[in-house]
Scaffold this active site. Sequence first.
Site, PDB file in Angstrom:
ATOM      1  N   GLY A 141       0.788  -1.224   0.000  1.00 55.97           N
ATOM      2  CA  GLY A 141       0.000   0.000   0.000  1.00 55.97           C
ATOM      3  C   GLY A 141       0.821   1.275   0.000  1.00 55.97           C
ATOM      4  N   ILE A 142       0.382   2.248   0.777  1.00 58.71           N
ATOM      5  CA  ILE A 142       1.028   3.553   0.816  1.00 58.71           C
ATOM      6  C   ILE A 142       2.457   3.448   1.324  1.00 58.71           C
ATOM      7  CG2 ILE A 142       0.992   5.770   2.047  1.00 58.71           C
ATOM      8  CD1 ILE A 142      -2.034   5.797   1.705  1.00 58.71           C
ATOM      9  N   GLY A 143       2.685   2.643   2.361  1.00 56.68           N
ATOM     10  CA  GLY A 143       4.038   2.505   2.900  1.00 56.68           C
ATOM     11  C   GLY A 143       5.015   1.963   1.877  1.00 56.68           C
TER      12      GLY A 143
ATOM     13  N   SER B 148      -5.517  10.920   7.892  1.00 54.20           N
ATOM     14  CA  SER B 148      -6.559  10.628   6.910  1.00 54.20           C
ATOM     15  C   SER B 148      -7.469  11.834   6.770  1.00 54.20           C
ATOM     16  CB  SER B 148      -7.385   9.415   7.352  1.00 54.20           C
ATOM     17  OG  SER B 148      -8.490   9.200   6.477  1.00 54.20           O
TER      18      SER B 148
ATOM     19  N   TYR C 219     -12.586   4.916  13.185  1.00 51.17           N
ATOM     20  CA  TYR C 219     -11.421   5.211  12.344  1.00 51.17           C
ATOM     21  C   TYR C 219     -11.160   6.717  12.318  1.00 51.17           C
ATOM     22  CZ  TYR C 219      -8.278   5.242   8.334  1.00 51.17           C
ATOM     23  OH  TYR C 219      -7.197   5.428   7.511  1.00 51.17           O
TER      24      TYR C 219
END
Length: 269
Positions: free
Chosen positions: A13-15, A131, A144
């Site tokens: 993913g983003i990482g 986020s 979340y």
Amino acid sequence: MSKVVLITGGSSGIGKAIGTHLVSRGYIVYGTSRNPEQFSGHSLPFPLLKLDVTDPENAIAVAHEIQEKEGRIDVLINNAGVGITGPLEETPTAEIRRAFDTNFYGPIHMMKAVLPYMRAHRKGLIINITSIAGYMGLPYRGVYSATKGALSLVSESMQMELYHMGIDICNIAPGDFNTNIAHGRYHSPVLDTSDYKKHYGRVMKVINEQMADSADPSLIGKKVERIIEKKNRKLHYKAGAFMEKMSVKLKQVLPDKVFNKLLLNHYKL
């Protein structure tokens, strides 16, 4: 001298996108994963260290290992996180705690682990991946939103506490990006007898449709590089579609009832 970067949740993913881009630009990158052995054949361009961010001793050990190898940690990117959806009333308290352990306490453990080394050099940068959801309470995503909003506020406080030590901190708040976070997300079960069943199902359908059309996470990697190289950084950055970023501004200027009506319409509630 190449900067040394530690990225939590670097296996996908983003990482992974951030780490892959930074390596291509000459940075020394260390990623982490709870189960790095699962990714041994995935030809990542940077090493993965075993880390559970919910374990403060594990965080200290990983930071120490990198310090011993490289002599410094220039940048910490707190990216590891978990998703969670469901009506608050029907979400198990244990799952709420687990989300906070990873999304909020995890980054705090990591910041505490690297700050002694950054403080010794009187320089360093911490980037917390928050986020867009952290700016507002979203239906069936309240937990979340709360975890990311809490991390964002802690970053604001820490920036004021650390500035005189030469250490900077900022947030990047992504909108929807095409990652595998949905596969690891906790979903409260849709109970047939639940008063939330119809509306929860509608929201999940909208979320899944948005994820299918979301942007490539490589865009975050480029943004992170620009932020690292800036001399004068902002505290808050946003990344995502135009309307996702605009929603934050609309929340600031619209009356609460008007803004909530927009969200209800968006989620077909």
